[in-house]
Design a protein around this motif. Structure first.
Motif, PDB file in Angstrom:
ATOM      1  N   ASN A  73       3.348   3.261   3.450  1.00  0.00           N
ATOM      2  CA  ASN A  73       2.488   2.549   4.409  1.00  0.00           C
ATOM      3  C   ASN A  73       1.003   2.777   4.104  1.00  0.00           C
ATOM      4  O   ASN A  73       0.195   1.835   4.127  1.00  0.00           O
ATOM      5  N   ILE A  74       0.644   4.032   3.824  1.00  0.00           N
ATOM      6  CA  ILE A  74      -0.756   4.342   3.524  1.00  0.00           C
ATOM      7  C   ILE A  74      -1.163   3.720   2.186  1.00  0.00           C
ATOM      8  O   ILE A  74      -2.276   3.199   2.038  1.00  0.00           O
ATOM      9  N   SER A 102       5.721  -1.332 -10.759  1.00  0.00           N
ATOM     10  CA  SER A 102       7.019  -1.121 -11.401  1.00  0.00           C
ATOM     11  C   SER A 102       7.942  -0.179 -10.651  1.00  0.00           C
ATOM     12  O   SER A 102       9.160  -0.247 -10.840  1.00  0.00           O
ATOM     13  N   SER A 103       7.407   0.667  -9.789  1.00  0.00           N
ATOM     14  CA  SER A 103       8.274   1.678  -9.166  1.00  0.00           C
ATOM     15  C   SER A 103       7.991   1.903  -7.690  1.00  0.00           C
ATOM     16  O   SER A 103       8.478   2.879  -7.127  1.00  0.00           O
ATOM     17  N   GLY A 104       7.224   1.041  -7.059  1.00  0.00           N
ATOM     18  CA  GLY A 104       6.893   1.258  -5.660  1.00  0.00           C
ATOM     19  C   GLY A 104       7.877   0.590  -4.709  1.00  0.00           C
ATOM     20  O   GLY A 104       8.856  -0.048  -5.113  1.00  0.00           O
ATOM     21  N   GLU A 105       7.603   0.747  -3.421  1.00  0.00           N
ATOM     22  CA  GLU A 105       8.382   0.072  -2.391  1.00  0.00           C
ATOM     23  C   GLU A 105       8.042  -1.415  -2.406  1.00  0.00           C
ATOM     24  O   GLU A 105       7.068  -1.840  -3.016  1.00  0.00           O
ATOM     25  N   GLU A 106       8.875  -2.236  -1.738  1.00  0.00           N
ATOM     26  CA  GLU A 106       8.749  -3.689  -1.871  1.00  0.00           C
ATOM     27  C   GLU A 106       7.347  -4.191  -1.529  1.00  0.00           C
ATOM     28  O   GLU A 106       6.729  -4.943  -2.299  1.00  0.00           O
ATOM     29  N   THR A 107       6.814  -3.776  -0.375  1.00  0.00           N
ATOM     30  CA  THR A 107       5.480  -4.233   0.020  1.00  0.00           C
ATOM     31  C   THR A 107       4.413  -3.705  -0.934  1.00  0.00           C
ATOM     32  O   THR A 107       3.458  -4.420  -1.274  1.00  0.00           O
ATOM     33  N   VAL A 108       4.572  -2.470  -1.383  1.00  0.00           N
ATOM     34  CA  VAL A 108       3.613  -1.890  -2.333  1.00  0.00           C
ATOM     35  C   VAL A 108       3.610  -2.686  -3.632  1.00  0.00           C
ATOM     36  O   VAL A 108       2.546  -2.960  -4.217  1.00  0.00           O
ATOM     37  N   ARG A 109       4.792  -3.080  -4.106  1.00  0.00           N
ATOM     38  CA  ARG A 109       4.883  -3.870  -5.331  1.00  0.00           C
ATOM     39  C   ARG A 109       4.109  -5.181  -5.206  1.00  0.00           C
ATOM     40  O   ARG A 109       3.378  -5.586  -6.111  1.00  0.00           O
TER      41      ARG A 109
END
Length: 681
Positions: A226-227, A261-268
């Protein structure tokens, strides 16, 4: 410069005693008179020696009356210096630096943060921006690790203690600093701008670089998705400023590619938005890095496929195609090398025939690489150089199918056939797909009884090969026939408006009829019979429309217009495939979720009869959802919903009846009371 007037008595007294015994009242009058006679000197004293002007007559009289003055009072009396020095602005800053270097740092509080926020909203001056950036730098100093480009910098003059203050500083910068910078530089409300062309950019150039460096450091240290999302959104606003600092380009891309390449969906998603903005604004400098690095990242993260990893891999593939499509002619050189490497791996496997060479081809990285080029090349413009790779790509996919044509690798064959169907559909190129499907109908023995009865259907979406034990299950045969039905139907629907449809599907019709003659399984025969009927219906429709043609078959342009008209009007096979595909998608999603409550997996159910138990398998019943019309399927689903509503209503009615007949308290008091010792008697 004029001196203070004195009398002869004063001069004689000074000569004898060495000190001035001037009366206090007269001394005060002389100072006030100086204001009128020499205002320039008076203003100089007011700025540099205020103690002389703030002379207290009453205190001096009291001291004289007592005759006894302490050492402190003597020290507090002003003694004029023989030489007055004018203090410069630089000396003032040096004194402040000495205080900071001695260890006296300003402690940041929530009240100070509120003050700075108001200053960012109102004045938006360079001084306020530098102060806020300095506070943010002090906050990042509390994080573990050092920034890459920090060179033993001195500690900040501000001190940030506590999570509340730290969060307040970060929130202040995220919410108010971008608008303050735009207002100071006079950029207005533009989303994309060239900050280095602003007149005042030189005043905040160093400050901005320090802030962006600290922001990257903060992104490296944060682990909460989230952050990270909030910080990436803020970074997206600050990206136009990064164009001015080439030294920040490499660490910035490194962080963004890591999250992509390796983050959560929203982060991607947010990370890719930052990447695509940088790629469009700085195409010449970073596009080559992105084309190479992102493809390698995609291949590295596509070495294993599961229902949970599949959405992330699909997102990486789609977004990577967007980067390559920014400049197809530029990307062609890299695409040629990568496709050539796939061809070399396939050639080594076919010629050397060693286990390690086979494994270099029959793995998820190789298949996912083929899927990427399958998606990218048809999307490129027909005139671009990228389209020249279409033919070698099709040959690589066909060679992959033929390398090991055993039933163990049927799932891999289906993945390759889906690629060929997609290429044919998107590029309008004829690719012979049907022989690879009818070959399975001829070679695999569907009439052979299975040795293992599995409870759940087998999904081939996340498989490349099946083990010997899985081949003995009944669900394996079911999955194979379902996939053959799906792929033949999809390919036929894509070509159902073509003028050559009746002729090209004659071999397929012959193979399907041959399968029906030797099939002993009712479910399989019914499914293939339905597929055969739909193909025959569409064949007759095309022949009827083709008989109405009045132009010459050599006229390619007229034939294309005729095919486009049929496609827009809709053929019988295309309409059936559209209705069938809606049901198929729901079934596929249920299999991927692997949730017994969501998925209707048709498990065996026990039905009680009169005096005996009978096990009925739903596979023996003629109730396949995929075989029935869409209207019947929707009617059955509506009945299920109505039954569920009736059950809930009955439960509520029973609960209401119990509450009315039981003597329960009418108020909201708790009927559960604490246990006492007497209760155990």
């Amino acid at each position: 410069m004029k001196s203070i007037p004195r009398t002869r008595e004063d001069e004689s007294d000074n000569d004898s005693s060495g000190e001035s015994d001037l009366d206090a009242e007269e001394h005060m009058k002389s100072l006030m008179k100086l204001k009128d006679t020499d205002p320039e000197f008076y203003s100089f004293l007011k700025q540099n020696d205020t103690k002389l002007l703030d002379f207290n007559v009453s205190d001096d009289d009291n001291n004289n009356d007592d005759g006894n003055s302490s050492d402190d009072e003597d020290n507090s009396r002003h003694v004029p210096q023989s030489k007055l020095e004018i203090a410069s602005d630089e000396s003032d800053y040096e004194n402040e630096d000495d205080e900071n270097s001695s260890g006296s740092r300003i402690k940041v509080t929530l009240k100070l943060i509120t003050t700075w926020q108001e200053a960012l909203k109102n004045d938006k001056s360079a001084k306020t921006i530098k102060t806020v950036v300095a506070v943010f730098h002090a906050a990042t100093e509390t994080l573990s690790g050092k920034a890459e480009d920090e060179n033993n910098e001195e500690p900040s003059r501000y001190k940030v203690d506590g999570s509340a203050v730290f969060n307040g500083v970060v929130q202040m910068c995220i919410m108010h600093l971008p608008d303050a910078l735009k207002s100071f530089l006079g950029l207005g409300t533009q989303t994309r701008f060239e900050a280095h062309k602003a007149k005042k950019f030189g005043k905040v150039k160093g400050t901005l670089k320090s802030y962006l460096t600290d922001l990257l450091k903060l992104l490296r240290c944060v682990s909460s998705s989230n952050i990270i999302t909030v910080l990436l959104k803020h970074l997206h606003q600050m990206l136009p400023y990064t164009q001015c600092y080439s030294s920040l380009r490499k660490p910035l891309l490194k962080i963004l590619l890591k999250f992509w390449s390796s983050g959560e969906e929203t982060v991607r998603v947010v990370a890719f938005l930052c990447i695509i903005q940088m790629a469009t604004s700085q195409k010449e400098s970073i596009l080559e890095i992105l084309v190479k690095t992102m493809y390698i990242k995609y291949v590295q993260n596509a070495n294993f496929v599961s229902p949970s990893l599949l959405p992330g891999i699909n997102f990486m593939r789609h977004s990577l195609a967007e980067i390559y499509l920014l400049d197809c002619n530029f990307s062609y050189n890299h695409a040629f090398l990568f496709v050539r490497q796939l061809a070399i791996n396939l050639r080594n496997a076919v010629t050397l025939k060693k286990k390690e060479n086979f494994q270099a081809v029959y793995n998820w990285q190789f298949i996912n690489s083929l899927k990427f080029w399958t998606e990218l090349i048809p999307l490129s413009k027909p005139q671009s150089m990228m389209r020249q790779l279409l033919y070698p790509l099709v040959q690589i996919i066909i060679g992959t199918i033929k390398m090991i044509p055993t039933s163990q690798y049927y799932p891999l064959r289906f993945h390759c056939l889906r690629m060929l169907i997609s290429i044919a559909k998107e590029s309008g190129t004829f690719i012979p797909v049907l022989p690879f499907l009818t070959e399975i109908l001829n070679n695999y023995t569907f009439n052979k009884k299975h040795k293992v009865a599995a409870m759940k259907p087998m999904s081939l979406i996340c498989l490349l090969r099946v083990s010997k034990s899985q081949q003995q299950e009944n669900t394996f045969k079911d999955s194979i026939l379902e996939t053959i039905y799906e792929l033949i139907l999809e390919n036929a629907a894509n070509e159902s408006h073509k003028v050559y449809f009746p002729d090209s599907y004659i071999p397929c019709v012959i193979e399907l009829k041959a399968f029906l003659k030797k099939s002993n399984v009712a479910n399989y025969s019914r499914k293939i019979k339905q597929l055969l009927d739909k193909i025959e219906e569409n064949r007759k429709f095309i022949e009827k429309e083709r008989s109405k043609l009045t132009f010459d078959l050599k006229n390619v342009k007229e034939i294309q217009n005729w095919e486009i008209r049929l496609k827009n009007e809709g053929t019988p096979l295309a309409k059936f495939y559209t209705s069938w595909y809606k049901i198929y998608e729901t079934q596929k999603l249920k299999l991927l979720t692997q949730n017994d409550e969501i998925a209707d997996n048709k498990l065996p159910s026990i039905k009680k009869g009169k005096g005996k138990k009978r096990i009925a398998n739903n596979d023996d019943e003629d109730n396949s959802d995929l075989d029935m019309p869409v209207e019947e399927y929707e009617r059955r689903e509506q009945k299920k919903k109505m039954k569920m509503k009736e059950k809930k209503a009955m439960k509520l009615k029973k609960a209401k009846y119990v509450n009315e007949n039981d003597e329960l308290p009418k108020d909201n008091t708790d009927i559960v009371r604490d246990l006492k010792i007497d209760d155990w008697d």
